[in-house]
Design a protein around this motif. Structure first.
Motif, short mmCIF file in Angstrom:
data_model
loop_
_atom_site.label_atom_id
_atom_site.label_comp_id
_atom_site.label_asym_id
_atom_site.label_seq_id
_atom_site.Cartn_x
_atom_site.Cartn_y
_atom_site.Cartn_z
N MET A 1 0.79 -1.50 0.12
CA MET A 1 0.01 0.21 -0.17
C MET A 1 1.15 1.51 0.46
O MET A 1 1.95 0.72 0.19
CB MET A 1 -0.59 -0.22 1.77
CG MET A 1 -1.44 -1.19 0.88
SD MET A 1 -3.34 -0.57 2.95
CE MET A 1 -2.07 -1.54 4.29
N ARG A 2 0.54 2.65 -0.74
CA ARG A 2 0.79 3.81 -0.34
C ARG A 2 0.42 4.27 0.24
O ARG A 2 -0.86 4.27 0.32
CB ARG A 2 0.44 4.52 -1.84
CG ARG A 2 1.66 3.50 -3.10
CD ARG A 2 1.95 4.43 -4.29
NE ARG A 2 2.62 5.24 -4.02
CZ ARG A 2 1.90 6.90 -4.18
NH1 ARG A 2 0.89 7.13 -3.75
NH2 ARG A 2 2.86 7.98 -4.14
N ILE A 3 0.93 4.64 1.37
CA ILE A 3 0.24 5.90 2.52
C ILE A 3 1.00 6.66 3.09
O ILE A 3 2.24 7.26 2.90
CB ILE A 3 0.63 4.69 4.12
CG1 ILE A 3 -0.04 3.36 3.66
CG2 ILE A 3 0.07 5.41 4.96
CD1 ILE A 3 0.56 2.62 4.90
N VAL A 4 0.12 7.81 3.57
CA VAL A 4 0.52 9.14 3.46
C VAL A 4 0.21 9.20 5.35
O VAL A 4 -0.96 8.32 5.71
CB VAL A 4 -0.21 9.88 2.95
CG1 VAL A 4 0.15 11.46 4.17
CG2 VAL A 4 -0.23 10.45 1.40
N ILE A 5 1.50 9.53 6.02
CA ILE A 5 1.14 9.72 7.46
C ILE A 5 1.32 11.25 7.67
O ILE A 5 2.54 12.06 7.52
CB ILE A 5 1.88 9.01 8.03
CG1 ILE A 5 2.73 7.86 7.68
CG2 ILE A 5 2.36 9.37 9.37
CD1 ILE A 5 3.19 7.06 7.97
N ALA A 6 0.22 11.55 8.68
CA ALA A 6 0.28 13.15 8.87
C ALA A 6 0.45 12.91 11.00
O ALA A 6 -0.60 12.70 11.25
CB ALA A 6 -1.24 14.06 8.95
N GLU A 7 1.47 13.29 11.36
CA GLU A 7 1.74 13.05 13.12
C GLU A 7 2.36 14.66 13.65
O GLU A 7 3.35 14.55 12.74
CB GLU A 7 2.38 12.06 13.50
CG GLU A 7 2.43 11.59 14.47
CD GLU A 7 1.44 11.92 15.52
OE1 GLU A 7 1.79 12.82 16.32
OE2 GLU A 7 0.78 11.59 15.71
N ASP A 8 2.03 14.90 14.85
CA ASP A 8 3.31 16.29 14.34
C ASP A 8 4.22 15.45 15.37
O ASP A 8 5.08 16.61 15.56
CB ASP A 8 2.84 17.32 15.13
CG ASP A 8 1.65 17.08 16.60
OD1 ASP A 8 2.43 17.29 17.77
OD2 ASP A 8 1.11 16.33 16.58
N GLY A 9 4.04 14.28 16.08
CA GLY A 9 5.03 13.66 17.18
C GLY A 9 5.89 13.28 16.26
O GLY A 9 5.69 12.58 15.87
N VAL A 10 6.92 13.73 16.36
CA VAL A 10 7.81 13.16 14.98
C VAL A 10 8.66 11.99 15.57
O VAL A 10 8.40 10.84 14.44
CB VAL A 10 9.64 13.67 15.41
CG1 VAL A 10 10.80 13.22 14.29
CG2 VAL A 10 9.77 15.59 15.07
N LEU A 11 8.33 11.45 17.18
CA LEU A 11 9.00 10.18 17.21
C LEU A 11 7.45 9.16 16.48
O LEU A 11 8.12 7.93 15.90
CB LEU A 11 9.34 9.76 19.01
CG LEU A 11 10.33 10.65 19.36
CD1 LEU A 11 10.62 10.55 20.53
CD2 LEU A 11 11.52 10.10 18.22
#
Length: 214
Positions: free
Chosen positions: A1-11
């Motif tokens: 799958m091709r996935i986009v991740i949006a999360e402000d926590g870098v870790l």
């Protein structure tokens, strides 16, 4: 799958990216704010998005708003929303429209890698995935209303339906026959004024209809 991740926590963002890459998936974009998320989805056309509810600049509901905008522009884009806490209003708002290809999980579920990946795959394939704690709180709120017509067992079945389980999965969880589950599902749809349907998103709609009618 091709996935986009949006999360402000870098870790967490980097951890998710590594986890998904190790499982053979392609992380098309990994961003830290809602605007970049919307732009990335328009550019990359991913198979599924993983979105944090609270993002910059106000850390309230920017991620959720972006997810809803993405769904309004491209209703066929699957979205799995992650939240630190159970936020009933956000869960209901996300699921109030087209409910296929939608998930809402607590971030702690990411630690259970197999369950998280199963939920992600289910959402990417057009199903639904609701965190058990989210379902429990929504149903607990609903049970406070005196007009409640569902039996205790129907409540159990409805909660497991909302998690995205099939009739066979519910039967295994409750240690009953699949035929018994089918009877409960039929009764639930009848009491909620919904025609029985086999697709997962209509099953989640049963939960929402129940909440909206109260």
């Amino acid at each position: 799958m091709r996935i986009v991740i949006a999360e402000d926590g870098v870790l967490l963002r980097e951890g998710l990216a590594h986890l998904l890459a190790d499982e053979g998936h392609e992380v098309a974009a990994s961003v830290g704010d809602a605007l970049a998320l919307v732009e990335s989805v328009e550019r990359e056309r991913p198979d599924v998005c993983i979105v944090d509810v609270r993002m910059p600049p106000t850390f309230t509901d920017e991620g959720l708003r972006a997810a809803i905008e993405i769904r309004s522009r491209r209703p066929d884009t699957p979205v799995l929303v992650l939240s630190q806490y159970v936020e009933e209003r956000y869960a209901v708002e996300l699921l109030s429209g087209q409910t296929s290809g939608v998930g809402y999980l607590l971030k702690q579920r990411v630690a259970d890698v197999r369950d998280f990946l199963d939920a992600l795959e289910r959402v990417a394939n057009g199903g639904t995935a609701l965190d058990p704690e989210v379902v429990a709180q929504l149903l607990a709120r609903a049970r406070r209303h005196p007009q409640d017509e569902l039996t205790p067992r129907e409540h159990e079945v409805l909660a497991l339906m909302a998690e995205g389980l099939s009739n066979a999965g519910i039967a295994r969880r409750l240690v009953v026959t699949e035929g018994a589950v089918e009877k409960h599902v039929t009764s639930i749809f009848g009491k909620l004024g919904l025609e029985p349907a086999e697709t997962d998103h209509r099953r989640v709609l049963a939960v929402l209809r129940y909440l909206e009618d109260r």
